[in-house]
Design a protein around this motif. Sequence first.
Motif, short mmCIF file in Angstrom:
data_model
loop_
_atom_site.label_atom_id
_atom_site.label_comp_id
_atom_site.label_asym_id
_atom_site.label_seq_id
_atom_site.Cartn_x
_atom_site.Cartn_y
_atom_site.Cartn_z
N VAL A 117 0.83 -1.20 0.00
CA VAL A 117 0.00 0.00 0.00
C VAL A 117 0.86 1.24 0.00
O VAL A 117 0.59 2.21 -0.73
N LEU A 118 1.91 1.24 0.78
CA LEU A 118 2.82 2.38 0.83
C LEU A 118 3.49 2.60 -0.52
O LEU A 118 3.60 3.74 -0.99
N ALA A 119 3.92 1.52 -1.14
CA ALA A 119 4.57 1.64 -2.46
C ALA A 119 3.59 2.13 -3.51
O ALA A 119 3.96 2.92 -4.39
N ALA A 120 2.33 1.71 -3.44
CA ALA A 120 1.34 2.14 -4.42
C ALA A 120 0.95 3.60 -4.22
O ALA A 120 0.64 4.30 -5.18
N ASN A 121 0.96 4.08 -2.99
CA ASN A 121 0.52 5.44 -2.70
C ASN A 121 1.65 6.45 -2.65
O ASN A 121 1.40 7.64 -2.52
N THR A 122 2.89 6.00 -2.72
CA THR A 122 4.02 6.93 -2.68
C THR A 122 4.16 7.59 -4.03
O THR A 122 4.34 6.92 -5.04
N SER A 123 4.03 8.90 -4.03
CA SER A 123 4.08 9.61 -5.31
C SER A 123 5.52 9.86 -5.77
O SER A 123 5.79 9.90 -6.96
N THR A 124 6.42 10.06 -4.85
CA THR A 124 7.82 10.27 -5.23
C THR A 124 8.65 9.13 -4.68
O THR A 124 8.57 8.80 -3.50
N LYS A 125 9.44 8.52 -5.51
CA LYS A 125 10.31 7.42 -5.09
C LYS A 125 11.59 8.01 -4.49
O LYS A 125 12.24 8.86 -5.09
N GLN A 126 11.89 7.53 -3.29
CA GLN A 126 13.10 8.02 -2.63
C GLN A 126 14.27 7.11 -3.01
O GLN A 126 14.11 5.90 -3.15
N SER A 127 15.37 7.72 -3.13
CA SER A 127 16.55 6.92 -3.47
C SER A 127 17.03 6.18 -2.22
O SER A 127 16.70 6.53 -1.10
N SER A 128 17.79 5.15 -2.44
CA SER A 128 18.28 4.35 -1.31
C SER A 128 19.23 5.16 -0.43
O SER A 128 19.32 4.94 0.78
N THR A 129 19.94 6.11 -1.00
CA THR A 129 20.85 6.91 -0.17
C THR A 129 20.07 7.79 0.79
O THR A 129 20.51 8.01 1.93
N GLU A 130 18.92 8.31 0.38
CA GLU A 130 18.11 9.13 1.28
C GLU A 130 17.59 8.30 2.44
O GLU A 130 17.54 8.76 3.58
N LEU A 131 17.20 7.05 2.14
CA LEU A 131 16.74 6.17 3.21
C LEU A 131 17.88 5.83 4.18
O LEU A 131 17.68 5.78 5.40
N GLU A 132 19.07 5.61 3.63
CA GLU A 132 20.21 5.31 4.50
C GLU A 132 20.53 6.50 5.39
O GLU A 132 20.83 6.34 6.57
N ASP A 133 20.50 7.69 4.82
CA ASP A 133 20.76 8.89 5.62
C ASP A 133 19.72 9.05 6.73
O ASP A 133 20.04 9.43 7.85
#
Length: 149
Positions: A117-133
């Motif tokens: 559900v989160l993946a379907a509703n997320t309008s902007t994909k975050q890069s893996s580096t942003e998640l790591e930060d």
Amino acid sequence: MKNDDELKDAPGLRGMKRENPFTVPHGYFDSLSSRIQDRINAPQAISIWEKLLLPLQRPAFAYVTITIAMLICASVYFTQKKNNVATPQVAEVNITADDIYNSGIIYEYDENTLTEVLAANTSTKQSSTELEDYLIDINTDESDLINEL
């Protein structure tokens, strides 16, 4: 004799006279054919209303008129029905993630469903580096993250 047998159950009919009660004037049938012919050949006076209504008496005209009337009624009905449909009013509700977490409903779903559900509703994909930060910024130990997963 035969008539008496038929009338044995009807004594009222048996008591009636057996003569014709109707009379015809003398020479009536001699002049009947000429009178009928005169009426056929006589010019008929037709009023203006009869002239106007004469085409309305044809069956084809009646079918066309009924069809047009039905189409008009149907168009009015469906136009009114379309205009009377109320537009639902949606109330604006601001629900935060904390509200969902505190409600306890989040525990009724498994992780796979939530991530889908989160993946379907997320309008902007975050890069893996942003998640790591982000994970580094929350100041948690790697062992705590592993335990949470």
